[in-house]
Design an enzyme around this catalytic site. Structure first.
Site, PDB file in Angstrom:
ATOM      1  N   ARG A  50       0.819  -1.224   0.000  1.00  0.00           N
ATOM      2  CA  ARG A  50       0.000   0.000   0.000  1.00  0.00           C
ATOM      3  C   ARG A  50       0.848   1.268   0.000  1.00  0.00           C
ATOM      4  O   ARG A  50       0.442   2.279  -0.579  1.00  0.00           O
ATOM      5  CB  ARG A  50      -0.926  -0.005   1.203  1.00  0.00           C
ATOM      6  CG  ARG A  50      -2.060  -0.982   1.005  1.00  0.00           C
ATOM      7  CD  ARG A  50      -2.980  -0.988   2.180  1.00  0.00           C
ATOM      8  NE  ARG A  50      -4.188  -1.726   1.861  1.00  0.00           N
ATOM      9  CZ  ARG A  50      -4.953  -2.316   2.766  1.00  0.00           C
ATOM     10  NH1 ARG A  50      -4.648  -2.229   4.047  1.00  0.00           N
ATOM     11  NH2 ARG A  50      -6.031  -2.965   2.401  1.00  0.00           N
ATOM     12  N   LYS A  67     -19.910 -17.102  -0.085  1.00  0.00           N
ATOM     13  CA  LYS A  67     -21.367 -17.058   0.037  1.00  0.00           C
ATOM     14  C   LYS A  67     -22.082 -16.325  -1.091  1.00  0.00           C
ATOM     15  O   LYS A  67     -21.642 -15.264  -1.519  1.00  0.00           O
ATOM     16  CB  LYS A  67     -21.729 -16.369   1.351  1.00  0.00           C
ATOM     17  CG  LYS A  67     -21.370 -17.215   2.542  1.00  0.00           C
ATOM     18  CD  LYS A  67     -21.821 -16.528   3.803  1.00  0.00           C
ATOM     19  CE  LYS A  67     -21.711 -17.473   4.993  1.00  0.00           C
ATOM     20  NZ  LYS A  67     -22.066 -16.811   6.235  1.00  0.00           N
ATOM     21  N   GLY A  85     -10.936  -8.350  -2.225  1.00  0.00           N
ATOM     22  CA  GLY A  85     -10.713  -9.392  -1.232  1.00  0.00           C
ATOM     23  C   GLY A  85      -9.828 -10.547  -1.632  1.00  0.00           C
ATOM     24  O   GLY A  85      -8.686 -10.349  -2.048  1.00  0.00           O
ATOM     25  N   GLY A 125     -13.232  -3.771   0.059  1.00  0.00           N
ATOM     26  CA  GLY A 125     -14.634  -3.373   0.224  1.00  0.00           C
ATOM     27  C   GLY A 125     -15.047  -2.294  -0.756  1.00  0.00           C
ATOM     28  O   GLY A 125     -16.160  -2.305  -1.297  1.00  0.00           O
TER      29      GLY A 125
HETATM   30  P1  AMP Z   1     -15.173 -14.241  -0.041  1.00  0.00           P
HETATM   31  O1  AMP Z   1     -14.524 -13.430   1.050  1.00  0.00           O
HETATM   32  O2  AMP Z   1     -16.659 -14.280   0.025  1.00  0.00           O
HETATM   33  O3  AMP Z   1     -14.631 -13.916  -1.405  1.00  0.00           O
HETATM   34  O4  AMP Z   1     -14.779 -15.758   0.299  1.00  0.00           O
HETATM   35  C1  AMP Z   1     -13.473 -16.190   0.284  1.00  0.00           C
HETATM   36  C2  AMP Z   1     -13.359 -17.409   1.124  1.00  0.00           C
HETATM   37  O5  AMP Z   1     -14.191 -18.436   0.609  1.00  0.00           O
HETATM   38  C3  AMP Z   1     -11.957 -17.961   1.142  1.00  0.00           C
HETATM   39  O6  AMP Z   1     -11.431 -17.856   2.437  1.00  0.00           O
HETATM   40  C4  AMP Z   1     -12.134 -19.412   0.728  1.00  0.00           C
HETATM   41  O7  AMP Z   1     -11.377 -20.306   1.510  1.00  0.00           O
HETATM   42  C5  AMP Z   1     -13.600 -19.659   0.931  1.00  0.00           C
HETATM   43  N1  AMP Z   1     -14.081 -20.737   0.080  1.00  0.00           N
HETATM   44  C6  AMP Z   1     -13.897 -20.893  -1.231  1.00  0.00           C
HETATM   45  N2  AMP Z   1     -14.415 -22.047  -1.665  1.00  0.00           N
HETATM   46  C7  AMP Z   1     -14.970 -22.652  -0.600  1.00  0.00           C
HETATM   47  C8  AMP Z   1     -15.640 -23.882  -0.411  1.00  0.00           C
HETATM   48  N3  AMP Z   1     -15.859 -24.715  -1.427  1.00  0.00           N
HETATM   49  N4  AMP Z   1     -16.071 -24.198   0.837  1.00  0.00           N
HETATM   50  C9  AMP Z   1     -15.832 -23.343   1.859  1.00  0.00           C
HETATM   51  N5  AMP Z   1     -15.197 -22.157   1.743  1.00  0.00           N
HETATM   52  C10 AMP Z   1     -14.764 -21.816   0.524  1.00  0.00           C
END
Ligand code: AMP
Length: 397
Positions: free
Chosen positions: A36, A199, A355, A378
């Site tokens: 950064r 999610k 992220g 974010g």
């Molecule tokens: P996000 O912050 O929503 O982009 O989510 C990222 C996180 O999702 C990472 O820490 C990954 O380890 C997790 N992730 C990715 N694929 C899976 C999966 N199949 N099951 C559980 N967690 C997951």
């Protein structure tokens, strides 16, 4: 709005909001990743070379109440100095007479760093009188902190009103806006978005917006299993949001209506527990046995994604394909990263934003082989969702 490139900084003090919220080692308080700071160097150097002086302001961490040494920006003075190649002065308070004395006596070519803005609650509260005190440090305001552009804080938004004719984006913030607009508003085709992560619920706004823009939408990560279940597949113990099944079905319907090629993974690497050393198997994503969970995408999915990515002119990637933090479940994410690199080499424009896909591209040491890696997690997500970011609006107003 004033244009940073054409502005004459000669004899002026530029008050620059940077994002120096760098990680520090808990014991030694040494910087563990200076990305950064490096990202802001071109903006600072342009002002100095043009005959101006620079007052830098930033936050660091989330201090609760006033001064705490572990959040002091004094720990990053030396590194900033080394990266800039000029000595950096430090004000132990970001407002008040001592800081004003230092900023008002700055000479051309000199740099002053103010202490952590968040030692004052008025920073995050966006208090006008606090912003006015900060404004005393500069003749011109430059916002170069994309990472906080989605916050209406004193230093990112409110302060701009004290510089009605002398406020502008720095090079970093300008680059972020340009690259995301290039992806979202260009007429070049095909445009492929890869949206992964944990999610559906946290990505649904982005997905819905992208369905109006993209040719291909690849869904990956934990999210994919909600889509699989929504279509009647067996997902075993994989991450699923049962309250998002209807949302997933609506996304599938909207994709059809908009003629978007929505790609849901066809195979997956399953594990008998959430552990790098778990037993592993590759199976059809619709046939995950009970007691097993999908933690990565499979090899056919990697092939299909590669084919789509290599045909694309514009690529946006947000969120990993699997649990890339565990080496045994990183292959799907790495395959996508490498396909994006190959497409970029062939002339596509690729933006990695928001992220964990940034963490992934860094883990694979491929960050310098894609067109743009966003510094704002974010902020990038909110921009992609179509929200107006207060830090950007304040400059354009
Ligand atoms: P996000 O912050 O929503 O982009 O989510 C990222 C996180 O999702 C990472 O820490 C990954 O380890 C997790 N992730 C990715 N694929 C899976 C999966 N199949 N099951 C559980 N967690 C997951």
């Amino acid at each position: 709005m004033t244009d940073f490139h054409n502005y004459d900084f000669k004899g002026k003090r530029a008050l620059i909001r940077v994002d120096f919220n760098v990680p520090l080692d808990k014991e030694t308080l040494e910087i563990t990743d200076d990305t950064r700071i490096r990202a802001a160097i071109p903006t600072i150097q342009r002002v100095l070379k043009n005959g101006g002086s620079v007052v830098l302001m930033s936050h660091l961490g989330r201090p609760k109440e006033g001064f705490e040494d572990k959040f002091s920006l004094s720990h990053i003075v030396k590194r900033t100095s080394d990266l800039l190649g000029v000595p950096v002065k430090f004000a132990t308070d970001c407002i008040g007479s001592e800081a004003e004395e230092l900023s008002s006596t700055l000479k051309a070519g000199e740099v002053l760093l103010l202490e952590n803005l968040r030692f004052y609650k008025q920073e995050t509260a966006g208090t006008e009188s606090f912003a006015e005190s900060l404004a005393k440090h500069g003749d011109v305001y430059v916002n170069d902190a994309f990472g906080t552009a989605h916050r209406a804080h004193a230093s990112t938004t409110v302060v701009a009103k004290f510089f009605p004719n002398d406020k502008m984006f720095g090079l970093l913030l300008e680059g972020e806006i340009k690259s995301v607009n290039k992806v979202l508003n260009s007429t070049e085709k095909p445009l492929t978005a890869i949206v992964g992560g944990a999610k559906v619920s946290s990505k649904i706004t982005i997905i819905e917006r992208l369905l109006d823009k993209v040719d291909n939408l690849i869904v990956g990560g934990g999210m994919a299993y909600t889509f699989v279940k929504a279509q009647g597949g067996k997902v075993g113990n994989s991450l699923v949001e049962d309250d998002c099944l209807d949302i997933a079905r609506a996304v599938i319907a909207k994709a059809k209506a908009n003629n978007v090629n929505l790609y849901i993974p066809v195979d997956t690497v399953i594990a008998d527990k959430f552990d790098n050393d778990a037993q592993r198997k590759e199976v059809n994503i619709n046939e995950i046995p009970d007691g097993w969970m999908g933690l990565d995408t499979g090899s056919q999915t990697s092939k299909d994604c590669k084919e789509m990515i290599l045909k694309s002119k514009l690529i946006l990637w947000n969120g990993p394909m699997g649990v890339f933090e565990m080496d045994n479940f990183q292959a799907g994410t790495k395959d996508v990263a490498m396909a994006i690199v190959e497409a970029t080499e062939k002339g596509a424009f690729s933006l990695i934003g928001g992220g964990d896909s940034v963490a992934a591209i860094n883990k694979f040491h491929l960050a310098d082989k894609v067109s743009y890696v966003s510094t704002g997690g974010g902020a990038m997500l909110e921009y992609l969702e179509g929200k107006e970011l207060p830090g950007i609006k304040a400059i354009l107003a």
